[in-house]
Design a protein around this motif. Structure first.
Motif, mmCIF file in Angstrom:
data_model
loop_
_atom_site.group_PDB
_atom_site.id
_atom_site.type_symbol
_atom_site.label_atom_id
_atom_site.label_comp_id
_atom_site.label_asym_id
_atom_site.label_seq_id
_atom_site.Cartn_x
_atom_site.Cartn_y
_atom_site.Cartn_z
ATOM 1 N N ALA A 180 37.930 49.704 43.440
ATOM 2 C CA ALA A 180 36.764 49.490 44.301
ATOM 3 C C ALA A 180 36.408 48.004 44.383
ATOM 4 O O ALA A 180 36.134 47.479 45.469
ATOM 5 C CB ALA A 180 35.578 50.295 43.780
ATOM 6 N N ILE A 181 36.428 47.328 43.246
ATOM 7 C CA ILE A 181 36.088 45.902 43.212
ATOM 8 C C ILE A 181 37.102 45.089 44.016
ATOM 9 O O ILE A 181 36.748 44.229 44.832
ATOM 10 C CB ILE A 181 36.041 45.405 41.760
ATOM 11 C CG1 ILE A 181 34.819 45.979 41.040
ATOM 12 C CG2 ILE A 181 36.028 43.877 41.700
ATOM 13 C CD1 ILE A 181 34.797 45.691 39.557
ATOM 14 N N GLN A 182 38.360 45.358 43.788
ATOM 15 C CA GLN A 182 39.401 44.581 44.437
ATOM 16 C C GLN A 182 39.356 44.764 45.947
ATOM 17 O O GLN A 182 39.555 43.803 46.709
ATOM 18 C CB GLN A 182 40.763 44.994 43.867
ATOM 19 C CG GLN A 182 41.848 43.942 44.054
ATOM 20 C CD GLN A 182 42.978 44.095 43.054
ATOM 21 O OE1 GLN A 182 42.874 43.670 41.920
ATOM 22 N NE2 GLN A 182 44.060 44.719 43.472
ATOM 23 N N ASN A 183 39.078 45.982 46.383
ATOM 24 C CA ASN A 183 39.039 46.244 47.822
ATOM 25 C C ASN A 183 37.777 45.697 48.476
ATOM 26 O O ASN A 183 37.817 45.238 49.616
ATOM 27 C CB ASN A 183 39.158 47.747 48.088
ATOM 28 C CG ASN A 183 40.588 48.235 47.987
ATOM 29 O OD1 ASN A 183 41.390 48.020 48.885
ATOM 30 N ND2 ASN A 183 40.927 48.866 46.886
ATOM 31 N N LYS A 184 36.652 45.716 47.776
ATOM 32 C CA LYS A 184 35.394 45.241 48.363
ATOM 33 C C LYS A 184 35.311 43.719 48.380
ATOM 34 O O LYS A 184 34.883 43.128 49.370
ATOM 35 C CB LYS A 184 34.203 45.807 47.592
ATOM 36 C CG LYS A 184 32.833 45.337 48.110
ATOM 37 C CD LYS A 184 31.698 46.022 47.373
ATOM 38 C CE LYS A 184 30.339 45.450 47.787
ATOM 39 N NZ LYS A 184 30.018 45.730 49.216
ATOM 40 N N TYR A 185 35.736 43.078 47.291
ATOM 41 C CA TYR A 185 35.519 41.645 47.156
ATOM 42 C C TYR A 185 36.780 40.798 47.336
ATOM 43 O O TYR A 185 36.679 39.576 47.482
ATOM 44 C CB TYR A 185 34.909 41.340 45.789
ATOM 45 C CG TYR A 185 33.524 41.900 45.607
ATOM 46 C CD1 TYR A 185 32.399 41.206 46.053
ATOM 47 C CD2 TYR A 185 33.325 43.131 44.983
ATOM 48 C CE1 TYR A 185 31.125 41.718 45.880
ATOM 49 C CE2 TYR A 185 32.052 43.648 44.804
ATOM 50 C CZ TYR A 185 30.954 42.946 45.256
ATOM 51 O OH TYR A 185 29.700 43.460 45.095
ATOM 52 N N GLY A 186 37.940 41.417 47.274
ATOM 53 C CA GLY A 186 39.172 40.640 47.355
ATOM 54 C C GLY A 186 39.391 39.761 46.141
ATOM 55 O O GLY A 186 40.101 38.760 46.193
ATOM 56 N N ILE A 187 38.760 40.129 45.015
ATOM 57 C CA ILE A 187 38.909 39.400 43.761
ATOM 58 C C ILE A 187 39.806 40.214 42.840
ATOM 59 O O ILE A 187 39.674 41.439 42.760
ATOM 60 C CB ILE A 187 37.540 39.177 43.091
ATOM 61 C CG1 ILE A 187 36.639 38.319 43.984
ATOM 62 C CG2 ILE A 187 37.702 38.522 41.716
ATOM 63 C CD1 ILE A 187 35.213 38.211 43.487
ATOM 64 N N THR A 188 40.715 39.565 42.149
ATOM 65 C CA THR A 188 41.609 40.267 41.241
ATOM 66 C C THR A 188 40.809 41.008 40.169
ATOM 67 O O THR A 188 39.970 40.418 39.489
ATOM 68 C CB THR A 188 42.575 39.284 40.569
ATOM 69 O OG1 THR A 188 43.401 38.682 41.577
ATOM 70 C CG2 THR A 188 43.465 39.989 39.552
ATOM 71 N N ALA A 189 41.058 42.296 40.058
ATOM 72 C CA ALA A 189 40.388 43.126 39.063
ATOM 73 C C ALA A 189 41.344 43.387 37.904
ATOM 74 O O ALA A 189 42.539 43.621 38.114
ATOM 75 C CB ALA A 189 39.932 44.438 39.678
ATOM 76 N N VAL A 190 40.806 43.357 36.693
ATOM 77 C CA VAL A 190 41.628 43.506 35.493
ATOM 78 C C VAL A 190 41.061 44.633 34.631
ATOM 79 O O VAL A 190 40.167 44.416 33.804
ATOM 80 C CB VAL A 190 41.672 42.192 34.683
ATOM 81 C CG1 VAL A 190 42.622 42.341 33.489
ATOM 82 C CG2 VAL A 190 42.098 41.031 35.562
ATOM 83 N N PRO A 191 41.561 45.852 34.808
ATOM 84 C CA PRO A 191 41.092 46.948 33.959
ATOM 85 C C PRO A 191 41.627 46.809 32.540
ATOM 86 O O PRO A 191 42.750 46.343 32.332
ATOM 87 C CB PRO A 191 41.653 48.194 34.644
ATOM 88 C CG PRO A 191 42.869 47.697 35.373
ATOM 89 C CD PRO A 191 42.554 46.297 35.801
ATOM 90 N N HIS A 192 40.819 47.222 31.568
ATOM 91 C CA HIS A 192 41.268 47.256 30.186
ATOM 92 C C HIS A 192 42.045 48.553 29.955
ATOM 93 O O HIS A 192 41.590 49.632 30.321
ATOM 94 C CB HIS A 192 40.081 47.214 29.231
ATOM 95 C CG HIS A 192 39.355 45.910 29.236
ATOM 96 N ND1 HIS A 192 38.354 45.617 28.333
ATOM 97 C CD2 HIS A 192 39.485 44.815 30.029
ATOM 98 C CE1 HIS A 192 37.903 44.391 28.574
ATOM 99 N NE2 HIS A 192 38.564 43.899 29.596
ATOM 100 N N ILE A 193 43.180 48.426 29.336
ATOM 101 C CA ILE A 193 43.970 49.584 28.910
ATOM 102 C C ILE A 193 43.957 49.563 27.383
ATOM 103 O O ILE A 193 44.372 48.570 26.759
ATOM 104 C CB ILE A 193 45.417 49.509 29.435
ATOM 105 C CG1 ILE A 193 45.427 49.363 30.957
ATOM 106 C CG2 ILE A 193 46.201 50.743 29.003
ATOM 107 C CD1 ILE A 193 44.877 50.548 31.715
ATOM 108 N N ILE A 194 43.466 50.636 26.774
ATOM 109 C CA ILE A 194 43.274 50.622 25.319
ATOM 110 C C ILE A 194 44.041 51.754 24.636
ATOM 111 O O ILE A 194 44.378 52.757 25.256
ATOM 112 C CB ILE A 194 41.783 50.697 24.945
ATOM 113 C CG1 ILE A 194 41.166 52.024 25.387
ATOM 114 C CG2 ILE A 194 41.015 49.534 25.569
ATOM 115 C CD1 ILE A 194 39.695 52.179 24.981
ATOM 116 N N CYS A 195 44.297 51.558 23.355
ATOM 117 C CA CYS A 195 45.022 52.556 22.564
ATOM 118 C C CYS A 195 44.136 53.737 22.200
ATOM 119 O O CYS A 195 44.509 54.898 22.364
ATOM 120 C CB CYS A 195 45.524 51.934 21.264
ATOM 121 S SG CYS A 195 46.689 50.587 21.434
#
Length: 316
Positions: A82-97
């Motif tokens: 949603a962030i990347q599509n709305k703002y065109g800013i690279t979004a970085v989700p956290h992937i956790i163990c």
């Protein structure tokens, strides 16, 4: 562009921040409100934390227990898209163990690839997540194990060993580091050893746990460079906003608070006073970091977006 490219191509110290997904029942507008507040500082990327569900055990009339989910947040995959599509800013989700199985991680990677989100931050996560009796073989124990799964996925190797057509755009990622040593590391030598493994196996950059003493960060970076770690080491910054954080943050995050800062916080009679002191310390901390040529500042905004705005207004 990948996060590492965004950092390296920035003509001045880059700005980025991290947001926490809202609790169930809230809309994404809460996320947008934070971004709208901080977007004037040209964030190069925005991180989305990933939190497992939180449970309590409720005692029933017959004396048995019922597991009740008391907090639930939208997934970082959906919010990143949603962030990347709305703002065109690279979004970085956290992937956790912790709290996410290897299969759940694979599904997240499939979804992120489909949605065009190719940057990740790989973390171990909360060590208290696993409940007694859970099968640890279906979870990754360490961030380096999670890193191997992402590396295999980039090569077209699934968690069950089957082969698929590799993604056209492989995932790139950063990982965490601890200027004051990870709480479970027996010593800094061990911590540095595993940090070198993270970089050797593909981490593009490192983001620190929050710290309040710049000298500890500088000493840590110098040691990493001496050990051959050359990737950017991004300082993780958080302004203090509550009086009790003077004791809470060192306990939770093992981050020392310098005595001059602690002295001023002890004088505070209200949270508002503590917030003002926290902003001023953070401004000076950031100005010093920028003067030392750090490539980027990464702000932890949870409960502190107003303070982060005031800090950024002074240093950017």
């Amino acid at each position: 562009m990948k996060v590492i490219d965004l950092i390296n191509s920035s003509k001045s110290t880059a700005f980025s921040f991290e947001i926490l997904p809202p609790l169930k029942g809230n809309s994404i507008q809460k996320v947008y409100n934070v971004i709208d507040k901080l977007i004037e500082f040209d964030p190069k990327y925005i991180n989305i934390t990933s939190h497992h569900s939180e449970y309590i055990y409720k005692t029933l009339p017959d004396g048995s227990f019922q597991k009740v989910n008391i907090r639930k947040r939208p997934g970082s995959v959906a919010i990143a898209s949603a962030i990347q599509n709305k703002y065109g800013i690279t979004a970085v989700p956290h992937i956790i163990c912790k709290g996410f199985t290897k299969d759940e991680t694979e599904y997240a990677l499939i979804d992120l690839n489909f949605l065009g989100v190719y940057d990740l931050l790989l973390l171990r996560g909360d060590v208290k997540t696993l409940e007694a009796g859970q099968k640890t073989d279906i979870y990754h124990e360490h961030a380096t194990d999670l890193q191997q799964q992402v590396n295999d996925f980039n090569k077209g190797i699934a968690i069950d060993g089957s082969v698929f057509e590799a993604n056209e755009t492989p995932f790139s990622y950063g990982m965490a580091c601890y200027p004051e040593k990870h709480e479970e590391a027996p010593n800094m030598e061990s911590d540095i050893f595993y940090l070198k493994e993270k970089v050797k196996n593909g981490a593009d950059y490192l983001v620190t746990q929050m710290f309040f003493d710049n000298e500890k960060y500088y000493a840590f970076v110098d040691r990493c460079r001496a050990e051959g770690i050359t990737v950017p080491i991004i300082p993780g910054i958080k302004p203090i906003v509550f009086k009790n954080q003077l004791t809470v943050l060192p306990k939770i995050f093992r981050s020392d608070i310098p005595e001059p800062f602690a002295t001023e916080l002890r004088k505070c009679k209200t949270d508002d006073e503590a917030k003002a002191v926290g902003v001023e310390w953070c401004i000076q901390q950031c100005k010093d970091l920028i003067a030392h040529g750090v490539p980027s500042l990464h702000f932890y905004t949870m409960m502190a977006s107003d303070s982060v705005y005031k800090v950024a207004k002074e240093v950017y």
